[in-house]
Design a protein around this motif. Structure first.
Motif, PDB file in Angstrom:
ATOM      1  N   ILE A 298       0.837  -1.208   0.000  1.00  0.00           N
ATOM      2  CA  ILE A 298       0.000   0.000   0.000  1.00  0.00           C
ATOM      3  C   ILE A 298       0.868   1.252   0.000  1.00  0.00           C
ATOM      4  CG2 ILE A 298      -1.581   1.353   1.435  1.00  0.00           C
ATOM      5  CD1 ILE A 298      -2.877  -1.330   2.251  1.00  0.00           C
ATOM      6  N   ARG A 299       1.948   1.228   0.790  1.00  0.00           N
ATOM      7  CA  ARG A 299       2.847   2.380   0.844  1.00  0.00           C
ATOM      8  C   ARG A 299       3.377   2.711  -0.555  1.00  0.00           C
ATOM      9  NH1 ARG A 299       5.172   4.036   5.222  1.00  0.00           N
ATOM     10  NH2 ARG A 299       5.107   1.990   6.226  1.00  0.00           N
ATOM     11  N   ARG A 300       3.778   1.684  -1.295  1.00  0.00           N
ATOM     12  CA  ARG A 300       4.359   1.909  -2.633  1.00  0.00           C
ATOM     13  C   ARG A 300       3.284   2.391  -3.619  1.00  0.00           C
ATOM     14  NH1 ARG A 300       8.921  -1.707  -3.247  1.00  0.00           N
ATOM     15  NH2 ARG A 300       9.777  -2.082  -1.160  1.00  0.00           N
ATOM     16  N   VAL A 301       2.081   1.820  -3.530  1.00  0.00           N
ATOM     17  CA  VAL A 301       1.011   2.173  -4.472  1.00  0.00           C
ATOM     18  C   VAL A 301       0.498   3.585  -4.206  1.00  0.00           C
ATOM     19  CG1 VAL A 301      -1.366   1.630  -5.163  1.00  0.00           C
ATOM     20  CG2 VAL A 301       0.316  -0.205  -4.912  1.00  0.00           C
ATOM     21  N   THR A 302       0.273   3.937  -2.935  1.00  0.00           N
ATOM     22  CA  THR A 302      -0.237   5.276  -2.615  1.00  0.00           C
ATOM     23  C   THR A 302       0.802   6.356  -2.902  1.00  0.00           C
ATOM     24  OG1 THR A 302       0.386   4.959  -0.284  1.00  0.00           O
ATOM     25  CG2 THR A 302      -1.895   4.468  -0.904  1.00  0.00           C
ATOM     26  N   ALA A 303       2.075   5.994  -2.851  1.00  0.00           N
ATOM     27  CA  ALA A 303       3.131   6.959  -3.167  1.00  0.00           C
ATOM     28  C   ALA A 303       3.049   7.408  -4.624  1.00  0.00           C
ATOM     29  CB  ALA A 303       4.508   6.358  -2.883  1.00  0.00           C
TER      30      ALA A 303
END
Length: 733
Positions: free
Chosen positions: A248-253
């Motif tokens: 999620i961290r990578r996608v929302t970034a």
């Protein structure tokens, strides 16, 4: 000058009007309306005002313009839905046989604006010098309440209204003169109701194990590539949640949003707290226990981009994120993802479709994947990722012991607690550790089993348990077979044949008598009926305020309690006889998930499984946490009896207020299918719950090796047309 026309679905649940009607957009509303918006329109010969939903626009009339009626009004402050959700509704209508309005009401978030929450402040409206002059005057007059207020203004010129009245103890009558003189004024701000409370931690990068890092890297490659659905299979305690958070961290970034689906409201508290500590205010929740105002505010926050991550049960899937990039379905095997009312959608399939429409990726995670998902992964339809070890090096899978309850009965022990479980509970309490007691009641009601030999009365045609009805007969809800209920066991002649009647409350009473010094919490439908009760019970247990937690399946899904070192599984095999072809799979999943709650930290864990069928492959595989061993036996059973995922199956539910009409229509549908090459028909029979709110229900099942004949049959059924309703559930793996 050309006019604008809107295609509108009328808010009437009836097949005869289940189509769009064209209306003229008034000049004053042209350019102001959008797809998904709720409007009022004249409908029918009497031009009765009805609510409707706009599903599209056109510049050309479909008939004589003079005969086209005009939209009367648009809902003020309504919430328009993204076009994606309208397309989702159309997909659900086609796949599951509901009306379009039923599908729209499912996917549209909140259709009416809720009165906003407001926060009031008292704000100083004069200079500091003027405030000091007034303070001296109030001191001379010994006006103590006003003095407290003015002294507070000198420290902070803006004060929350509630703090002034409650903490400073200044009644409104005391500062009314200040308002009239213009010394201060009341300022009102609209604020969002926030159902997530707790300390938000600092955003930090998780330290992943090699297996977790490999899973994240592989999933990101898929996200940047073809974005086919992904199955993440990781044993209990392997750290799937950490993988979700890093993904999620990578996608929302990259400016996208994420939805995390969980099967039960009871999982919300612990799941949300873990995400909230990582992502803070970017996280929110949606579930049925929230107030209308809380739901509306979270939807608005999502629409405005203030929330990037939404967590909740299946309805959270329809969060109106404008740039959805990822949907994670945790515990994807869980039957709670199946909606039992029209449209009878499965959230896993719906999540995959939502991602397809949004250009996102669906990730299905489980320690016990459904046979259907694992079958698809084996066939290459899903990307497959696996984690085989627990994330904490000091954490190991628990020691599991199986107790044969038939031997307990022969030894004279008629208690629900076996001798082994009682001994283990005493040892655990003496060490100051915690216990989970899981009562496996899923599908318990209605079947007959022998306490002496473990025999269960099954249908001779379908290999599912027969259900005891009030007429004293046993019925099969697949094919309709019935027979009288025996008074003694047909296998061994024992008179100990009966249904199962123990509930969580009785278990609590018995545990209290055995261990009066222990503090006990119970979690079931009775104790969780009030808002916030799930969170209160789970947080109390997590904080060590109880020694024993007793409950049904809601306590064994995804929870992580470090001090729990013993899990007792009572009557483990009851779900084996729930009357469906997936009974073995459901049993394995529940037992494996329950066993996985023990020993998740440094302390060793123990599990005691009590069963009348200890040699059943589902029970044995769960005890050894052997998913692959279970799967290959289960899939062989499905092949032999032509059940999904090897075969495709169409479940047809026929409903009507007239019982005879429902039965006749079910027979007529069977007649359509009978004789068609490649189709196998089971039924019709009364549904397991044969009457709901005066609506009679009949079921039938149609199986096929290929998908196309089932779709063709559905189209043929839809062409019959009648006053009742026919709903579908596809198992098309």
């Amino acid at each position: 000058m050309s006019r604008q026309y809107a295609d509108i679905i009328i808010d009437i649940v009836h097949g005869a009007v289940d189509r769009p009607f064209q209306y003229r957009v008034p000049r004053e509303l042209e350019g102001r309306l959008s797809v998904g918006e709720r409007v009022k329109v004249p409908f029918g010969k009497g031009n009765t005002l009805r609510d409707g939903y706009i599903i599209g626009f056109s510049g050309e009339p479909s008939c004589d313009p003079d005969k086209i009626k005009e939209i009367r009004e648009a809902e003020e402050d309504g919430t328009a839905a993204p076009v994606q959700l309208i397309r989702m509704a159309a997909w659900m209508k086609e796949r599951y046989g509901s009306t379009m309005i039923q599908a729209l009401k499912t996917v549209l978030p909140m259709r009416r604006r809720v009165k906003p929450a407001q926060k009031r402040y008292l704000q100083l409206a004069v200079s500091r010098e003027a405030c000091l002059e007034q303070l001296e005057l109030c001191r001379k007059k010994k006006q103590k309440a006003r003095v407290r207020l003015l002294e507070a203004f000198l420290e902070d010129p803006v004060l929350p209204y509630g703090m002034v009245v409650q903490k400073l103890r200044v009644p409104s009558s005391s500062f009314q003169i200040f308002l009239e003189q213009g010394l201060c004024r009341i300022r009102t701000e609209e604020e969002y109701r926030n159902p997530v409370h707790g300390p938000a931690g600092e955003s930090r990068r998780l330290v992943l194990t090699e297996e977790q890092e490999a899973a994240v890297s592989g999933l990101l490659e898929v996200w940047k590539g073809d974005r086919r659905p992904c199955l993440l299979y990781g044993i209990t305690g392997s750290g799937k949640t950490e993988v979700y958070m890093e993904l999620i961290r990578r996608v929302t970034a990259e400016g996208r949003q994420a939805i995390v689906l969980i099967p039960e409201i009871s999982l919300t508290w612990q799941t949300v707290m873990r995400f909230y500590r990582e992502f803070g205010e970017e996280v929110s929740i949606l579930h049925s226990r929230m107030s209308a105002g809380e739901k509306y505010d979270q939807i608005e926050r999502a629409r405005r981009g203030e929330v990037k991550i939404m967590i909740g049960p299946r309805s959270a899937l329809f969060t109106p994120f404008p740039h959805l990039g990822l949907v994670i379905v945790d515990e994807e095997h869980d039957t709670a993802y199946k909606n039992e009312t029209a449209p009878r959608y499965h959230a896993v399939d719906a999540a995959i479709e939502r991602c397809r429409l949004a250009g996102g990726m669906a990730v299905l995670g489980s320690a016990t994947p459904s046979a259907s998902s694992y079958y698809r992964a084996q066939n290459g339809e899903y990307h497959f990722f696996q984690m085989k070890t627990r994330a904490r090096e000091e954490s190991f899978l628990p020691t599991v012991e199986i107790v044969d309850l038939r031997e307990e009965l022969q030894a004279g022990n008629r208690s629900i607690f076996s001798r082994k479980l009682t001994e283990r509970m005493r040892e655990t309490l003496e060490r100051g550790e915690q216990i989970l007691l899981f009562l496996n009641r899923r599908g318990y009601a209605g079947f007959l089993s022998c306490r002496s030999c473990g025999n269960v009365i099954k249908c001779p045609h379908c290999d599912v348990s027969l259900k005891l009805h009030r007429d004293g007969k046993l019925h099969c809800h697949y094919c309709g077979h019935e027979e009288p209920a025996p008074r003694t066991c047909p296998a061994c002649g024992s008179r100990y044949i009966a249904g199962f009647g123990t509930g969580t409350q009785k278990v609590e009473e018995m545990a209290g008598k055995l261990f009066p010094e222990a503090s006990i919490l119970r979690m079931d439908m009775d104790t969780t009926s009030r808002k916030g009760s799930h969170d209160a019970i789970l947080s109390a247990f997590a904080n060590g305020k109880a020694d024993i937690l007793i409950g049904t399946q809601m306590i064994v899904k995804g929870h992580d309690f470090p001090k729990v070192t013993l899990v007792g599984i009572l009557a483990a095999d009851l779900s084996l006889y729930s009357g469906g072809y997936e009974a073995g799979e459901r049993t394995f999943e529940l037992l494996t998930q329950a066993a996985g709650r023990a020993g998740r930290d440094k302390l060793p864990g123990y599990v005691v499984i009590q069963s009348y069928a200890p040699d059943n492959y589902s029970v044995e595989a769960a005890a050894s946490q052997d998913y692959e061993g279970f799967y290959w036996q289960e899939i062989l059973y499905r092949k032999l009896l032509h059940y999904p995922p090897v075969y495709r199956m169409l479940s047809v539910l026929v409903t009507s207020r007239d019982e005879e009409a429902a039965g006749e229509r079910a027979k007529e549908i069977c007649g359509l299918a009978d004789g068609k090459e490649g189709l196998e028909v089971i039924g019709p029979a009364k549904a397991p719950v044969s009457k709901v709110k005066d609506i009679y229900r009949y079921m039938l099942y149609v199986k096929s090796e290929e998908e196309e004949p089932l779709w063709a049959l559905k189209q043929e059924i839809d062409g019959l047309g009648w006053d009742g309703q026919v709903l579908y559930q596809f198992d098309l793996e």
